[in-house]
Enzyme design. Sequence first.
Site, mmCIF file in Angstrom:
data_model
loop_
_atom_site.group_PDB
_atom_site.id
_atom_site.type_symbol
_atom_site.label_atom_id
_atom_site.label_comp_id
_atom_site.label_asym_id
_atom_site.label_seq_id
_atom_site.Cartn_x
_atom_site.Cartn_y
_atom_site.Cartn_z
ATOM 1 N N HIS A 172 86.805 -34.436 -19.317
ATOM 2 C CA HIS A 172 86.123 -33.645 -18.278
ATOM 3 C C HIS A 172 85.181 -34.504 -17.432
ATOM 4 O O HIS A 172 84.146 -34.042 -16.976
ATOM 5 C CB HIS A 172 85.375 -32.448 -18.896
ATOM 6 C CG HIS A 172 86.319 -31.373 -19.372
ATOM 7 N ND1 HIS A 172 86.550 -30.221 -18.664
ATOM 8 C CD2 HIS A 172 87.124 -31.302 -20.456
ATOM 9 C CE1 HIS A 172 87.439 -29.470 -19.320
ATOM 10 N NE2 HIS A 172 87.804 -30.116 -20.407
ATOM 11 N N ASP A 228 86.623 -36.283 -14.826
ATOM 12 C CA ASP A 228 87.259 -36.514 -13.513
ATOM 13 C C ASP A 228 86.583 -35.713 -12.399
ATOM 14 O O ASP A 228 86.212 -36.259 -11.369
ATOM 15 C CB ASP A 228 88.779 -36.302 -13.555
ATOM 16 C CG ASP A 228 89.238 -34.919 -13.961
ATOM 17 O OD1 ASP A 228 88.406 -34.136 -14.477
ATOM 18 O OD2 ASP A 228 90.434 -34.603 -13.766
ATOM 19 N N LEU A 283 99.529 -31.758 -22.559
ATOM 20 C CA LEU A 283 100.119 -33.036 -22.131
ATOM 21 C C LEU A 283 100.497 -32.991 -20.655
ATOM 22 O O LEU A 283 101.231 -33.830 -20.150
ATOM 23 C CB LEU A 283 101.346 -33.357 -22.987
ATOM 24 C CG LEU A 283 100.996 -33.521 -24.471
ATOM 25 C CD1 LEU A 283 102.255 -33.606 -25.318
ATOM 26 C CD2 LEU A 283 100.128 -34.755 -24.693
ATOM 27 N N ASP A 292 95.320 -35.538 -14.129
ATOM 28 C CA ASP A 292 96.705 -35.371 -14.580
ATOM 29 C C ASP A 292 97.674 -35.932 -13.546
ATOM 30 O O ASP A 292 98.627 -36.638 -13.874
ATOM 31 C CB ASP A 292 96.997 -33.888 -14.838
ATOM 32 C CG ASP A 292 95.985 -33.263 -15.774
ATOM 33 O OD1 ASP A 292 95.255 -34.023 -16.435
ATOM 34 O OD2 ASP A 292 95.919 -32.025 -15.845
HETATM 35 C C1 GLA Z 1 92.750 -30.985 -17.670
HETATM 36 C C2 GLA Z 1 92.524 -31.078 -16.167
HETATM 37 C C3 GLA Z 1 92.055 -32.485 -15.778
HETATM 38 C C4 GLA Z 1 90.866 -32.940 -16.610
HETATM 39 C C5 GLA Z 1 91.128 -32.702 -18.108
HETATM 40 C C6 GLA Z 1 89.925 -32.947 -18.952
HETATM 41 O O1 GLA Z 1 93.808 -31.800 -18.053
HETATM 42 O O2 GLA Z 1 93.703 -30.746 -15.467
HETATM 43 O O3 GLA Z 1 91.755 -32.521 -14.393
HETATM 44 O O4 GLA Z 1 89.690 -32.320 -16.191
HETATM 45 O O5 GLA Z 1 91.570 -31.364 -18.355
HETATM 46 O O6 GLA Z 1 89.521 -34.266 -18.898
#
Ligand code: GLA
Length: 391
Positions: free
Chosen positions: A37, A39, A127, A174
């Site tokens: 979390h 990003d 994933l 992602d």
């Molecule tokens: C999900 C979100 C990402 C990121 C992660 C946690 O995968 O899509 O943007 O915030 O959670 O790091």
Amino acid sequence: MTATLQTSAADTFRKAFRKSHTAAAYAPGRVEILGNHTDYNEGFVLSAAIDSGTYCLAARNGSGTCRLVAGNSMDQASFAADKPLPTPNHPWANYVIGVFAGLLPRAKATDGFDGLIVGDVPLGAGLSSSAALEISAGLALAQLYGLQPSALELARIGQRAEHEYVGVKCGLLDQISSIFGQPDHLVMTDFRSLDVTPVPLGKDAAFLMCRTHARHALVDGEYNARRKHCEEAAQHFAKVLAHPVLALRDVSWAEWEQHQGGMDPIAARRAAHPIGENERVLQGRECLAHGDLIAFGKLMYASHDSSRTYFENSCRELDAVVDAARGIPLILGARLSGGGFGGSAVALVHPRDVDPASRALQQGYARRISGPPCDIRPLRASAGARVLTIT
Ligand code: GLA
């Protein structure tokens, strides 16, 4: 992802649409190795593209309608090319419709297309089957309509699809991991500058993906709630700190300790997580540069503890994987990966220990959780998304 899946996708396309596809792309899912979390808080993440992904095959159909088939279930959806609106009945299709809508302003023609989606990223496993879907669709449709979005534009189109068509206010992790993955490298991303750097993993590191069957559902609002608390916390720090704070990236752990007392206790706890994670990612990159996997593994455990305590995005099953890992000397570190609240954990081992460590972890998990076993498999940091040549 096997060549067989690609071939069978071409057959399925022919059967579904009675013609051959003219554009195709592949995009992998991702695993988050360190930096949870961070990003959307403009921080840092170490992640990797995985060796499972999604194919999107497509051909223009000269009509005003876009038709989609999900090859895994043969579910079908359609939408008007000039009105790409979300559909409540086919949630998977909304990712593609959102991507089409994001690309459309660039397209000169608005005739429709036929598209097939097929992949092997397990759904709800944390994933990022969703990014694999968005990016494979984005690449295939861009090719189909003669568009050339840059990699970052494509990532943003995928993200916007998720914000506006699915309702998850995700960051860019992602999509960036799916696009920029490289074999045997982690992807180090600075989410403020959006600089992406490959980090070699070295021969001594291997990862195990540990998929619990706890369902991971970001759409249920927990993710968006966490993001909101982080933004509130950043506003608080912007008021009390003497330097500019645009996001939690700008707040150090020492500053959090000094000033967290003056804010809403829940927002304070939430903020502690990305702030600590940012520092851990930077330390983790150094550990990898020096081949110090023991220290890297400790950072992974610390990351999970922080998820559990501060961010409360873990769950019983993910804690069981990590607790079991701590009792197994062959495992160097473990943590939840991705949004949390279910899904998968990732563990660090030496390549020679993959089999015994997997067995021990499976047993340790089974001792803690009476339910479906945890699926454990070695994870290969893999190449990112690509357009496929039509043969
Ligand atoms: C999900 C979100 C990402 C990121 C992660 C946690 O995968 O899509 O943007 O915030 O959670 O790091």
